[in-house]
Scaffold this motif. Structure first.
Motif, short mmCIF file in Angstrom:
data_model
loop_
_atom_site.label_atom_id
_atom_site.label_comp_id
_atom_site.label_asym_id
_atom_site.label_seq_id
_atom_site.Cartn_x
_atom_site.Cartn_y
_atom_site.Cartn_z
N GLY A 260 65.68 93.12 40.47
CA GLY A 260 66.27 92.85 41.77
C GLY A 260 66.43 94.11 42.60
N GLN A 261 66.90 95.18 41.97
CA GLN A 261 67.13 96.42 42.71
C GLN A 261 65.83 97.04 43.22
OE1 GLN A 261 70.00 97.78 43.74
NE2 GLN A 261 70.98 95.96 42.91
N LEU A 262 64.74 96.89 42.47
CA LEU A 262 63.48 97.52 42.84
C LEU A 262 62.61 96.64 43.72
CD1 LEU A 262 62.54 99.29 39.48
CD2 LEU A 262 63.82 100.20 41.44
N THR A 263 63.07 95.42 44.04
CA THR A 263 62.30 94.52 44.91
C THR A 263 63.15 94.10 46.11
OG1 THR A 263 62.92 92.64 43.50
CG2 THR A 263 60.81 93.72 43.04
N GLU A 264 64.04 93.14 45.93
CA GLU A 264 64.93 92.77 47.04
C GLU A 264 65.77 93.96 47.50
OE1 GLU A 264 66.57 88.46 47.23
OE2 GLU A 264 66.64 89.06 45.11
N GLY A 265 66.16 94.79 46.54
CA GLY A 265 66.94 95.97 46.89
C GLY A 265 66.16 96.99 47.69
N ARG A 266 64.83 96.87 47.71
CA ARG A 266 63.97 97.75 48.52
C ARG A 266 63.50 97.06 49.80
NH1 ARG A 266 61.99 102.26 45.24
NH2 ARG A 266 63.86 102.78 44.03
N VAL A 271 60.47 83.93 49.65
CA VAL A 271 60.45 82.82 50.61
C VAL A 271 59.84 81.61 49.91
CG1 VAL A 271 60.28 84.37 52.59
CG2 VAL A 271 58.19 83.47 51.53
N PRO A 272 60.09 80.39 50.41
CA PRO A 272 59.47 79.21 49.80
C PRO A 272 57.95 79.33 49.81
CG PRO A 272 61.22 78.56 51.30
CD PRO A 272 61.02 80.02 51.50
N ALA A 273 57.32 78.94 48.71
CA ALA A 273 55.87 78.99 48.62
C ALA A 273 55.24 78.01 49.60
CB ALA A 273 55.42 78.67 47.20
N GLU A 274 54.14 78.42 50.19
CA GLU A 274 53.44 77.55 51.12
C GLU A 274 52.66 76.49 50.36
OE1 GLU A 274 51.02 80.35 53.09
OE2 GLU A 274 52.70 81.50 53.92
N ASP A 275 52.30 75.42 51.06
CA ASP A 275 51.51 74.36 50.42
C ASP A 275 50.24 74.94 49.83
OD1 ASP A 275 53.37 72.53 51.14
OD2 ASP A 275 52.31 71.78 52.90
N GLY A 276 49.94 74.52 48.63
CA GLY A 276 48.73 74.99 47.97
C GLY A 276 48.94 76.18 47.07
N LEU A 277 50.10 76.83 47.16
CA LEU A 277 50.40 77.96 46.30
C LEU A 277 51.15 77.48 45.06
CD1 LEU A 277 51.55 80.72 48.81
CD2 LEU A 277 49.32 80.48 47.72
N GLN A 278 50.89 78.15 43.95
CA GLN A 278 51.61 77.81 42.73
C GLN A 278 53.05 78.31 42.82
OE1 GLN A 278 48.69 79.56 39.85
NE2 GLN A 278 49.10 77.66 38.75
N GLY A 279 53.93 77.65 42.07
CA GLY A 279 55.32 78.10 42.01
C GLY A 279 56.13 77.69 43.22
N LYS A 280 57.42 77.91 43.13
CA LYS A 280 58.33 77.53 44.21
C LYS A 280 58.53 78.64 45.22
CE LYS A 280 61.08 74.21 41.53
NZ LYS A 280 62.45 73.86 41.10
N LEU A 281 58.27 79.90 44.80
CA LEU A 281 58.57 81.04 45.64
C LEU A 281 57.34 81.91 45.86
CD1 LEU A 281 61.98 82.21 44.11
CD2 LEU A 281 61.64 80.86 46.20
N ALA A 507 57.94 85.15 38.42
CA ALA A 507 56.58 84.60 38.56
C ALA A 507 55.99 84.96 39.91
CB ALA A 507 56.62 83.08 38.36
N ALA A 508 56.81 84.88 40.96
CA ALA A 508 56.33 85.23 42.30
C ALA A 508 55.96 86.71 42.38
CB ALA A 508 57.40 84.90 43.34
N LEU A 509 56.73 87.57 41.75
CA LEU A 509 56.44 89.00 41.76
C LEU A 509 55.15 89.29 41.00
CD1 LEU A 509 60.03 90.37 41.13
CD2 LEU A 509 58.68 90.73 43.19
N ALA A 512 52.26 88.37 43.10
CA ALA A 512 52.09 89.33 44.20
C ALA A 512 51.59 90.68 43.71
CB ALA A 512 53.42 89.49 44.94
N GLY A 513 51.46 90.85 42.39
CA GLY A 513 50.98 92.11 41.86
C GLY A 513 52.04 93.19 41.77
N VAL A 514 53.30 92.84 41.98
CA VAL A 514 54.38 93.81 41.91
C VAL A 514 54.81 94.05 40.47
CG1 VAL A 514 56.77 94.30 42.61
CG2 VAL A 514 55.18 93.25 44.23
N VAL A 515 54.73 93.02 39.63
CA VAL A 515 55.10 93.11 38.22
C VAL A 515 53.91 92.72 37.35
CG1 VAL A 515 56.62 92.23 36.41
CG2 VAL A 515 57.53 92.59 38.70
N SER A 516 53.70 93.47 36.29
CA SER A 516 52.75 93.10 35.25
C SER A 516 53.41 93.37 33.90
CB SER A 516 51.43 93.87 35.39
OG SER A 516 51.65 95.25 35.26
N PHE A 517 52.70 93.11 32.81
CA PHE A 517 53.33 93.11 31.50
C PHE A 517 52.50 93.90 30.49
CE2 PHE A 517 54.31 89.31 33.91
CZ PHE A 517 55.70 89.34 33.92
N VAL A 518 53.16 94.37 29.44
CA VAL A 518 52.52 95.18 28.40
C VAL A 518 52.02 94.32 27.25
CG1 VAL A 518 52.90 96.97 26.66
CG2 VAL A 518 53.83 97.25 28.97
#
Length: 667
Positions: A260-266, A271-281, A507-509, A512-518
């Protein structure tokens, strides 16, 4: 009220636990004939009383509680205890503040209250405001004969005064204050003299482990940034550079605070996902976010909480791990083991919760549902079938009636990536996002989802286990090797997760390519030639992740033996307290995380094995006697389904307060 006309007590720690003891001292004093007597209470904490360190109202509102508004309380609701002088649950305070327009609150606090529903997750800052308001209300109603002094200092040492136990009480048994008392030294050189004192120390800084120390030293040498374990509100997040890659180790609750601090905090927005996009956000970046690469032993975050209107699912009624079942062990003189005695009962409850929900939610997944449930109920009865293992009988029944894709792998729920390998981190990221989407979908289904109800049974069973551990205890070897050895991390990963909103945001992050995993079971190191931290998983066939910043997304270790608290180190060195030692199944002594105490109330045991009269512990430092000491007390549920463990910490505070006042303990 004992033999002393004038009583002086000390509370070291003024967060929720210390404030609970203060509240109980005032309530019991007011309920007792105290004419001609006086009570002086010294409260010592460098942080403001009420919120203490963790719940400061001024912290970021991005930090959420892990319980909903209806859950926590500072004030007991037990008719057997002295009636409170004021205050109520957080939910009562929330409703009252909304009715009066949040008078006296800040604009941010009023805005949060206006949008906060009973089943929403409040910010820690708002809960801190509740704690402060409740304390202020109590201080407006201090009974006659009581004086309270608050000291915004650290206690650095405690020394017993000459005198020993009270006259007529040579063994220091409950019911009499200590005759000698204590000298409490503060960090400004001031000294306080008290008859008895409570250690309600809460979260303490601890020594880093060898790997963490090496990372800190190398970071200093190479000009890297290493953020050691810490309370998230204590970290200066501005030190983390914009736009750079950062490694984050740990994907428990602290991870979402970092996220949260490194995303919303920045400045980013969900926002709500647009039609056709996966996920809610959908995440709209600000451009200032670091590139977060997250790692944990499981490779995935904790599972999100189900959407419920109560703390426990209403449809889950424990059949096997019940309070009466636990009482039968005590009546038979048996100290149960976890794996042998308690887990088989809870395992049965989880199986029943899952399959009884499945036949309703997905009837096509089960053939002959009525016959299946009847047979399952029969096989789950303890001791009903002497031949063969009941787990094998249930397994055969399930394989006959339940579609393969809908069979419960209970232990596998906590390790969704176990046994899977990935050709690249991109492939891994897609798998983690699928897991997050599925988990958020199940959370939204609430009591209609079989997986969440199996987890709900485990969560409900924790309340029974907490009572079993605190009341009668389990064997040492079971505590060390079973409850703490495997079950604690297993059930926390399933039942102690974040609000479902956090899974949707993560999931939204990732999209968006902001978060990935090891990947699972990561190994961390430092590449000196590249001047970077590295993380790699044997299950992901890709290059190691590298970054100049490594963040430990975890709190300091809650272990008294590695605490750097000057007070706790002095008490240990002088032998006034000692860590609890337990024996493993092999007969090896193991120093556990908490202090050794003698109940009830929880009086501290010294190095020589004797009780230190007049010195008590409450909260995290009881972690070797109680299980789940960090969670707040539970307000009385509206459906009356509270478990005895829900307000245990408040009853513990009452016992300590009464003992300090020389009153008999409530039965």
């Amino acid at each position: 009220m004992g033999k002393s006309q004038n009583i002086r007590v000390g509370l070291i720690g003024a967060g929720p636990r210390g404030t609970s003891v203060l509240e109980r001292l005032l309530a019991n004093w007011a309920a007792t004939e105290s004419q001609g007597r006086s009570l002086h209470i010294d409260v010592v904490d460098p942080y403001p009383a009420g919120p203490g360190h963790v719940w400061q109202p001024e912290q970021s509102r991005l930090y959420l509680m892990n319980t909903q508004s209806f859950y926590p309380t500072l004030i007991p609701e037990d008719e057997r205890l002295a009636p409170p002088l004021g205050g109520g649950s957080f939910e009562q305070w929330r409703a009252e503040q909304r009715s009066v327009g949040g008078h006296g609150l800040s604009a941010e606090e009023r805005a949060e209250l206006a949008a906060l529903a009973s089943d929403d997750f409040p910010s820690r800052a708002l809960y801190g405001r509740y704690l402060r308001s409740t304390l202020e209300e109590l201080l407006d109603r201090v009974p006659a004969g009581v004086e309270i002094a608050f000291h915004r200092k650290n206690a650095v040492a405690v020394h017993p005064l000459a005198g020993g136990p009270a006259e007529g009480d040579p063994d220091g048994s409950p019911g009499q204050p200590a005759g000698g008392g204590f000298d409490v030294e503060l960090d400004d050189g001031a000294r306080l003299t008290v008859d008895s004192l409570v250690l309600a120390l809460g979260h303490l800084e601890s020594r880093l482990n060898p790997e963490q120390r090496s990372f800190r030293e190398v970071a200093g040498e190479l000009g890297l940034l290493y953020v050691p374990p810490a309370a998230p509100a204590d970290v200066d997040w501005a030190l983390v550079p914009d736009g750079e890659t950062v490694l984050v180790r740990g994907m428990g609750l602290n991870f979402f605070d970092v996220m949260g601090q490194l995303t919303e905090g920045r400045g980013g927005q969900f926002v709500p996902a647009e039609d056709g996009l996966q996920g809610k956000l959908k995440y709209v970046p600000s451009g200032r976010e670091p590139k977060i690469i997250a790692a944990s032993r499981r490779g995935t975050p904790y599972r999100a909480k189900a959407g419920l209107d109560g703390y426990y699912p209403k449809s889950v009624r424990l059949r096997y791990l019940t309070e009466s079942a636990v009482e039968r062990f005590a009546a038979a003189g048996i100290q149960p083991g976890f794996d042998h005695d308690l887990w088989p009962l809870l395992h049965r409850d989880a199986l029943w919760a899952y399959y009884s929900t499945l036949v309703v939610a997905e009837p096509v997944a089960v053939s002959d549902a009525t016959e299946f449930l009847a047979a399952l109920e029969d096989f789950l009865q303890p001791h009903a079938h002497a031949t063969g293992r009941w787990e094998n009988q249930v397994g055969e029944l399930v394989s006959t009636h339940v579609a393969a894709s809908r069979r419960l792998d209970l232990l596998g729920l906590a390790a969704p990536l176990a046994g899977h390998s990935f050709a690249s981190r991109k492939e891994l990221d897609a798998a983690v996002v699928d897991y997050l989407d599925d988990d958020a979908r199940r959370s939204a289904l609430g009591e209609a989802d079989p997986v969440k109800m199996a987890i709900g049974a485990l969560h409900t069973g924790r309340a029974i286990l907490k009572s079993a551990v605190a009341d009668g205890g389990i064997t040492d070897e079971s505590w060390v090797g079973e409850l703490r050895g495997w079950f604690e991390s297993f059930v926390e990963g399933l039942a102690s997760g974040p609000p479902a909103l956090r899974a949707e945001q993560l999931a939204a992050l990732a999209r968006a390519g902001v978060v990935s995993f090891v990947g699972p079971d990561p190994r961390f190191s430092v590449d000196r030639s590249q001047r970077a931290f590295r993380a790699v998983s044997a299950w992901v066939h890709d290059d190691a992740a590298e970054a100049r910043t490594l963040i430990e997304a975890m709190s300091p270790a809650n272990r008294v033996g590695v605490s750097v608290s000057p007070l706790l180190r002095q008490l240990l060195a002088d032998g006034l307290v000692r860590p609890k030692v337990m024996m493993t199944a092999e007969g090896t002594p193991v120093q556990t995380s908490g202090l050794d105490v003698q109940p009830h109330p929880y009086r501290l045991v010294g190095a020589n094995g004797s009780v230190t009269p007049g010195m008590y512990a409450l909260g995290l430092q009881l972690s070797s006697t109680q299980w789940g000491t960090a969670i707040a007390a539970e307000a009385r549920p509206s459906d009356g389904r509270g478990y005895r463990s829900g307000q245990r910490t408040l009853r513990d505070a009452d016992e300590i307060a009464r003992d300090m006042l020389g009153l008999p303990l409530q039965k």
